[in-house]
Motif scaffolding. Structure first.
Motif, short mmCIF file in Angstrom:
data_model
loop_
_atom_site.label_atom_id
_atom_site.label_comp_id
_atom_site.label_asym_id
_atom_site.label_seq_id
_atom_site.Cartn_x
_atom_site.Cartn_y
_atom_site.Cartn_z
N SER A 21 -2.04 -27.06 22.14
CA SER A 21 -1.40 -28.36 22.12
C SER A 21 -0.22 -28.41 21.14
CB SER A 21 -2.41 -29.45 21.75
OG SER A 21 -2.95 -29.21 20.48
N LEU A 22 -0.06 -27.39 20.32
CA LEU A 22 1.06 -27.34 19.38
C LEU A 22 2.32 -26.83 20.09
CD1 LEU A 22 -0.68 -25.76 16.28
CD2 LEU A 22 -0.05 -28.14 16.61
N THR A 23 3.46 -27.34 19.66
CA THR A 23 4.72 -26.86 20.22
C THR A 23 5.60 -26.16 19.19
OG1 THR A 23 5.78 -29.00 19.83
CG2 THR A 23 4.78 -28.65 22.01
N SER A 24 5.27 -26.32 17.92
CA SER A 24 6.09 -25.70 16.88
C SER A 24 5.20 -25.18 15.74
CB SER A 24 7.08 -26.72 16.32
OG SER A 24 7.84 -26.12 15.31
N LEU A 25 5.49 -23.96 15.33
CA LEU A 25 4.86 -23.37 14.15
C LEU A 25 5.94 -22.98 13.14
CD1 LEU A 25 2.04 -21.12 15.69
CD2 LEU A 25 1.79 -23.29 14.50
N ASP A 26 7.10 -23.62 13.23
CA ASP A 26 8.20 -23.25 12.35
C ASP A 26 7.83 -23.51 10.88
OD1 ASP A 26 8.45 -26.05 12.97
OD2 ASP A 26 10.47 -26.02 12.16
N TYR A 27 8.17 -22.56 10.05
CA TYR A 27 7.96 -22.61 8.60
C TYR A 27 6.49 -22.75 8.21
CZ TYR A 27 12.99 -23.24 8.49
OH TYR A 27 14.34 -23.07 8.66
N LEU A 28 5.57 -22.38 9.08
CA LEU A 28 4.14 -22.56 8.82
C LEU A 28 3.71 -21.98 7.47
CD1 LEU A 28 1.37 -23.56 9.90
CD2 LEU A 28 1.07 -21.28 10.87
N PHE A 29 4.04 -20.71 7.23
CA PHE A 29 3.69 -20.05 5.97
C PHE A 29 4.93 -19.68 5.16
CE2 PHE A 29 0.01 -18.93 8.70
CZ PHE A 29 -0.97 -19.56 7.97
N SER A 30 6.05 -20.30 5.45
CA SER A 30 7.31 -19.96 4.80
C SER A 30 7.20 -20.05 3.27
CB SER A 30 8.41 -20.90 5.29
OG SER A 30 9.63 -20.61 4.66
N GLU A 31 7.65 -18.99 2.61
CA GLU A 31 7.68 -18.89 1.14
C GLU A 31 6.29 -18.92 0.50
OE1 GLU A 31 10.48 -17.96 -0.23
OE2 GLU A 31 11.47 -18.20 1.72
N CYS A 32 5.28 -18.52 1.27
CA CYS A 32 3.94 -18.35 0.68
C CYS A 32 3.90 -16.95 0.09
CB CYS A 32 2.86 -18.53 1.76
SG CYS A 32 2.68 -20.21 2.34
N ASN A 33 4.56 -16.79 -1.04
CA ASN A 33 4.77 -15.46 -1.60
C ASN A 33 3.55 -14.86 -2.30
OD1 ASN A 33 4.88 -16.99 -3.91
ND2 ASN A 33 7.08 -16.80 -4.16
#
Length: 178
Positions: A21-33
């Motif tokens: 049902s999701l359409t976007s996963l953009d930046y989901l884990f972005s910058e999880c360093n």
């Protein structure tokens, strides 16, 4: 979008499942360093997702990403999806990545030696996808079939120090490419 973006102390993936049902996963884990492991994400149903922009960008502690079982056939954007994953040594992708734009997709994956074969037949934007991949020696298969202009103007290897690349398989140059 942005669910765990900038969670700099997150050591593991807290999600159990993702549904179609999701359409976007953009930046989901972005910058999880500090993200060390993604756990078992192979069963995520991402068949409805179109946007994978920066999904793992800046996850510079991850050494392995295996999303080979994902159905990414509806993807339209993979811009900077793995950008800044400097310790990434193993990347497993599904062959069919839809009609994804490839802008800085693997930017600064400086430990990655191999990009697996992916279907880029419908990709129309190749903008320095391998920029900063200084240990990249193999690109196992891409297609330039739908590239809108001549290949001599492609920025596929522009702006980068890719002197290690020894093998590049281009499956189809298309009919209008120079």
């Amino acid at each position: 979008s942005n669910m765990f973006a900038n969670c700099t102390k997150l050591p593991y993936n807290p999600l159990v499942n993702v549904t179609n049902s999701l359409t976007s996963l953009d930046y989901l884990f972005s910058e999880c360093n500090s993200l060390l492991t993604l756990g078992d994400i192979s069963n995520w149903n991402v068949s409805g997702v179109t946007d994978f922009t920066s999904i793992f960008s800046g996850c510079n502690q991850l050494t392995t990403i295996d999303i080979s079982n994902w159905d990414m056939s509806n993807a339209t954007r993979m811009n900077a999806a793995f950008s800044g994953c400097g310790y990434l040594t193993e990347l497993k992708l599904p062959y069919n990545i839809g009609k994804s734009d490839m802008v800085y997709t693997f930017n600064n994956c400086s430990s990655l030696a191999v990009i697996p074969s992916i279907n880029t037949e419908y990709t129309t934007t190749f903008s320095a996808p391998f920029d900063g991949c200084t240990k990249l020696i193999r690109v196992e298969g891409i297609s330039m079939k739908s590239y809108p202009s001549d290949i001599s103007r492609s920025t596929i290897f522009a702006y980068s120090n890719n002197t290690a690349v020894r093998y590049l398989l281009i499956k189809d140059l298309g009919t209008s490419s120079n």
